[in-house]
Design a protein around this motif. Structure first.
Motif, PDB file in Angstrom:
ATOM      1  N   GLU A  73      15.578  24.148  46.964  1.00  0.00           N
ATOM      2  CA  GLU A  73      16.058  24.226  45.586  1.00  0.00           C
ATOM      3  C   GLU A  73      14.961  23.827  44.599  1.00  0.00           C
ATOM      4  OE1 GLU A  73      19.598  22.487  42.713  1.00  0.00           O
ATOM      5  OE2 GLU A  73      19.138  21.429  44.573  1.00  0.00           O
ATOM      6  N   LYS A  77      13.377  26.391  41.831  1.00  0.00           N
ATOM      7  CA  LYS A  77      13.521  26.038  40.415  1.00  0.00           C
ATOM      8  C   LYS A  77      12.156  25.933  39.734  1.00  0.00           C
ATOM      9  CE  LYS A  77      16.172  22.941  37.497  1.00  0.00           C
ATOM     10  NZ  LYS A  77      17.117  21.812  37.488  1.00  0.00           N
ATOM     11  N   ASN A  80      10.627  29.333  39.080  1.00  0.00           N
ATOM     12  CA  ASN A  80      11.488  30.254  38.333  1.00  0.00           C
ATOM     13  C   ASN A  80      12.054  31.357  39.212  1.00  0.00           C
ATOM     14  OD1 ASN A  80      11.863  29.332  35.772  1.00  0.00           O
ATOM     15  ND2 ASN A  80      10.063  30.359  34.934  1.00  0.00           N
ATOM     16  N   ASN A  82      15.314  32.550  42.033  1.00  0.00           N
ATOM     17  CA  ASN A  82      16.680  32.309  42.476  1.00  0.00           C
ATOM     18  C   ASN A  82      16.842  32.485  43.975  1.00  0.00           C
ATOM     19  OD1 ASN A  82      17.803  31.771  39.909  1.00  0.00           O
ATOM     20  ND2 ASN A  82      17.766  33.959  39.470  1.00  0.00           N
TER      21      ASN A  82
END
Length: 145
Positions: A73, A77, A80, A82
């Protein structure tokens, strides 16, 4: 490990070779890959010199996968993204270049070329094979344990 058969990951874990360390637990260390496939490509490396996942103790395994869970995660993050590709080469025949257990975490941005595990192998060599036979062999081995 003797000096003739030096392991680069053991040298990173022991601080002999410098690396861009991201995170560390009792049984693992996470670093940026020195030869990244994508920005943010990271490795979670076992601190003990064991080549394959089944060589790890259950405690080591849990610790390493907890680190992967936490870091994935954070890496996505910060880059940038997903999505990410999380991969393990479990042995030489599977493409493992360094015989020391490690997990790749490769963030994949929406704009990047999409990578599926199947695309890495093309059509593979299992066309026309009997899935019931494979299922039977694996199930039998599981029942032995």
């Amino acid at each position: 490990m003797n000096s003739i058969n030096k392991c680069i990951f053991c040298e990173i874990v022991n601080g002999i070779i410098k690396a861009r360390k991201l995170y560390e637990t009792e049984h693992s260390i996470a670093i940026l890959d020195a030869f990244p496939l994508k920005d943010g490509h990271s490795l979670v490396i076992s601190k003990s010199h064991k080549p394959k996942i089944q060589d790890l103790s259950l405690i080591e395994n849990r610790d390493i996968f907890d680190a992967v869970h936490f870091l994935t995660e954070k890496i996505e993050k910060s880059m940038n993204c997903n999505s990410s590709l999380v991969g393990i080469h479990n042995g030489k025949d599977a493409g493992q270049e360094i015989p020391h257990f490690h997990i790749h975490v490769i963030p994949i941005a929406e704009s990047n070329e999409k990578i599926s595990i199947h695309s890495l192998f093309g059509k593979g060599d299992t066309q026309g094979r009997d899935l019931d036979e494979q299922w039977g062999k694996i199930s039998k081995e599981i029942q032995r344990s």
